[in-house]
Motif scaffolding. Structure first.
Motif, PDB file in Angstrom:
ATOM      1  N   ASN A 249      -5.063  -4.068   4.385  1.00  0.00           N
ATOM      2  CA  ASN A 249      -5.963  -5.011   3.732  1.00  0.00           C
ATOM      3  C   ASN A 249      -6.932  -5.557   4.781  1.00  0.00           C
ATOM      4  O   ASN A 249      -6.520  -6.163   5.759  1.00  0.00           O
ATOM      5  N   LYS A 250      -8.203  -5.330   4.588  1.00  0.00           N
ATOM      6  CA  LYS A 250      -9.211  -5.746   5.564  1.00  0.00           C
ATOM      7  C   LYS A 250      -9.373  -7.257   5.652  1.00  0.00           C
ATOM      8  O   LYS A 250      -9.812  -7.780   6.659  1.00  0.00           O
ATOM      9  N   LEU A 251      -8.995  -7.966   4.602  1.00  0.00           N
ATOM     10  CA  LEU A 251      -9.135  -9.429   4.606  1.00  0.00           C
ATOM     11  C   LEU A 251      -8.060 -10.123   5.432  1.00  0.00           C
ATOM     12  O   LEU A 251      -8.347 -11.076   6.152  1.00  0.00           O
ATOM     13  N   ASN A 252      -6.817  -9.637   5.312  1.00  0.00           N
ATOM     14  CA  ASN A 252      -5.734 -10.329   6.004  1.00  0.00           C
ATOM     15  C   ASN A 252      -4.961  -9.453   6.991  1.00  0.00           C
ATOM     16  O   ASN A 252      -4.073  -9.940   7.674  1.00  0.00           O
ATOM     17  N   GLY A 253      -5.276  -8.179   7.063  1.00  0.00           N
ATOM     18  CA  GLY A 253      -4.628  -7.276   8.012  1.00  0.00           C
ATOM     19  C   GLY A 253      -3.242  -6.803   7.593  1.00  0.00           C
ATOM     20  O   GLY A 253      -2.565  -6.122   8.358  1.00  0.00           O
ATOM     21  N   TYR A 254      -2.803  -7.149   6.387  1.00  0.00           N
ATOM     22  CA  TYR A 254      -1.481  -6.732   5.924  1.00  0.00           C
ATOM     23  C   TYR A 254      -1.435  -5.219   5.791  1.00  0.00           C
ATOM     24  O   TYR A 254      -2.367  -4.595   5.295  1.00  0.00           O
ATOM     25  N   ARG A 255      -0.319  -4.657   6.218  1.00  0.00           N
ATOM     26  CA  ARG A 255      -0.114  -3.218   6.137  1.00  0.00           C
ATOM     27  C   ARG A 255       0.747  -2.896   4.919  1.00  0.00           C
ATOM     28  O   ARG A 255       1.722  -3.584   4.641  1.00  0.00           O
ATOM     29  N   PHE A 256       0.397  -1.801   4.240  1.00  0.00           N
ATOM     30  CA  PHE A 256       1.144  -1.344   3.081  1.00  0.00           C
ATOM     31  C   PHE A 256       1.493   0.131   3.277  1.00  0.00           C
ATOM     32  O   PHE A 256       0.694   0.895   3.807  1.00  0.00           O
ATOM     33  N   TYR A 257       2.680   0.491   2.842  1.00  0.00           N
ATOM     34  CA  TYR A 257       3.185   1.844   3.033  1.00  0.00           C
ATOM     35  C   TYR A 257       3.511   2.479   1.686  1.00  0.00           C
ATOM     36  O   TYR A 257       3.982   1.808   0.779  1.00  0.00           O
ATOM     37  N   ASP A 258       3.269   3.785   1.600  1.00  0.00           N
ATOM     38  CA  ASP A 258       3.570   4.514   0.371  1.00  0.00           C
ATOM     39  C   ASP A 258       4.845   5.342   0.559  1.00  0.00           C
ATOM     40  O   ASP A 258       5.494   5.268   1.605  1.00  0.00           O
ATOM     41  N   GLU A 259       5.190   6.117  -0.454  1.00  0.00           N
ATOM     42  CA  GLU A 259       6.410   6.934  -0.426  1.00  0.00           C
ATOM     43  C   GLU A 259       6.413   7.905   0.759  1.00  0.00           C
ATOM     44  O   GLU A 259       7.433   8.097   1.412  1.00  0.00           O
ATOM     45  N   THR A 260       5.271   8.510   1.036  1.00  0.00           N
ATOM     46  CA  THR A 260       5.167   9.447   2.161  1.00  0.00           C
ATOM     47  C   THR A 260       5.467   8.740   3.479  1.00  0.00           C
ATOM     48  O   THR A 260       6.172   9.280   4.333  1.00  0.00           O
ATOM     49  N   SER A 261       4.949   7.533   3.638  1.00  0.00           N
ATOM     50  CA  SER A 261       5.189   6.752   4.851  1.00  0.00           C
ATOM     51  C   SER A 261       6.667   6.426   5.014  1.00  0.00           C
ATOM     52  O   SER A 261       7.213   6.512   6.114  1.00  0.00           O
ATOM     53  N   VAL A 262       7.309   6.065   3.910  1.00  0.00           N
ATOM     54  CA  VAL A 262       8.736   5.718   3.949  1.00  0.00           C
ATOM     55  C   VAL A 262       9.565   6.945   4.334  1.00  0.00           C
ATOM     56  O   VAL A 262      10.503   6.849   5.128  1.00  0.00           O
ATOM     57  N   GLN A 263       9.208   8.103   3.806  1.00  0.00           N
ATOM     58  CA  GLN A 263       9.908   9.339   4.178  1.00  0.00           C
ATOM     59  C   GLN A 263       9.728   9.633   5.662  1.00  0.00           C
ATOM     60  O   GLN A 263      10.661  10.062   6.344  1.00  0.00           O
ATOM     61  N   LYS A 264       8.530   9.380   6.170  1.00  0.00           N
ATOM     62  CA  LYS A 264       8.257   9.628   7.578  1.00  0.00           C
ATOM     63  C   LYS A 264       9.066   8.672   8.458  1.00  0.00           C
ATOM     64  O   LYS A 264       9.563   9.069   9.506  1.00  0.00           O
ATOM     65  N   ILE A 265       9.218   7.426   8.021  1.00  0.00           N
ATOM     66  CA  ILE A 265      10.045   6.470   8.774  1.00  0.00           C
ATOM     67  C   ILE A 265      11.473   7.000   8.865  1.00  0.00           C
ATOM     68  O   ILE A 265      12.103   6.930   9.923  1.00  0.00           O
ATOM     69  N   GLN A 266      11.973   7.553   7.775  1.00  0.00           N
ATOM     70  CA  GLN A 266      13.333   8.104   7.779  1.00  0.00           C
ATOM     71  C   GLN A 266      13.457   9.246   8.778  1.00  0.00           C
ATOM     72  O   GLN A 266      14.455   9.355   9.493  1.00  0.00           O
ATOM     73  N   GLU A 267      12.437  10.082   8.857  1.00  0.00           N
ATOM     74  CA  GLU A 267      12.441  11.166   9.835  1.00  0.00           C
ATOM     75  C   GLU A 267      12.413  10.614  11.258  1.00  0.00           C
ATOM     76  O   GLU A 267      13.144  11.090  12.129  1.00  0.00           O
ATOM     77  N   ILE A 268      11.576   9.629  11.492  1.00  0.00           N
ATOM     78  CA  ILE A 268      11.491   9.010  12.817  1.00  0.00           C
ATOM     79  C   ILE A 268      12.844   8.428  13.211  1.00  0.00           C
ATOM     80  O   ILE A 268      13.323   8.638  14.334  1.00  0.00           O
ATOM     81  N   LEU A 269      13.473   7.716  12.282  1.00  0.00           N
ATOM     82  CA  LEU A 269      14.779   7.112  12.563  1.00  0.00           C
ATOM     83  C   LEU A 269      15.841   8.174  12.850  1.00  0.00           C
ATOM     84  O   LEU A 269      16.710   7.979  13.702  1.00  0.00           O
ATOM     85  N   PHE A 270      15.775   9.301  12.158  1.00  0.00           N
ATOM     86  CA  PHE A 270      16.704  10.403  12.398  1.00  0.00           C
ATOM     87  C   PHE A 270      16.585  10.879  13.845  1.00  0.00           C
ATOM     88  O   PHE A 270      17.584  10.993  14.554  1.00  0.00           O
ATOM     89  N   TYR A 271      15.367  11.135  14.285  1.00  0.00           N
ATOM     90  CA  TYR A 271      15.159  11.618  15.652  1.00  0.00           C
ATOM     91  C   TYR A 271      15.472  10.540  16.693  1.00  0.00           C
ATOM     92  O   TYR A 271      15.973  10.839  17.777  1.00  0.00           O
ATOM     93  N   ARG A 272      15.201   9.287  16.369  1.00  0.00           N
ATOM     94  CA  ARG A 272      15.546   8.191  17.279  1.00  0.00           C
ATOM     95  C   ARG A 272      17.060   8.108  17.449  1.00  0.00           C
ATOM     96  O   ARG A 272      17.560   7.851  18.543  1.00  0.00           O
TER      97      ARG A 272
END
Length: 69
Positions: free
Chosen positions: A33-56
């Motif tokens: 969000n350009k007004l407040n800088g809040y970040r939002f994530y979609d389903e693809t992003s959540v899947q990628k987080i799971q992959e990152i956590l797996f490798y971590r």
């Protein structure tokens, strides 16, 4: 779309870490969000987080995870 705090709760990854992943290009939010800088994530992003956590969990450094993904 999930707010960064919702992703934090789901994944156990801190907001600071999610922002760092964005900064280094490992995990970009679907929308900022350009007004407040809040970040939002979609389903693809959540899947990628799971992959990152797996490798971590396997003790891969972030640089290697970035190359793999």
């Amino acid at each position: 779309m999930l707010h960064i705090n919702e992703v934090k709760k789901m994944s156990g990854v801190s907001v600071r870490t999610l922002r760092y992943y964005d900064k280094i290009g490992l995990l970009k939010p679907a929308f900022i969000n350009k007004l407040n800088g809040y970040r939002f994530y979609d389903e693809t992003s959540v899947q990628k987080i799971q992959e990152i956590l797996f490798y971590r969990e396997l003790d891969f450094p972030l640089k290697s995870i970035q190359e793999i993904l």
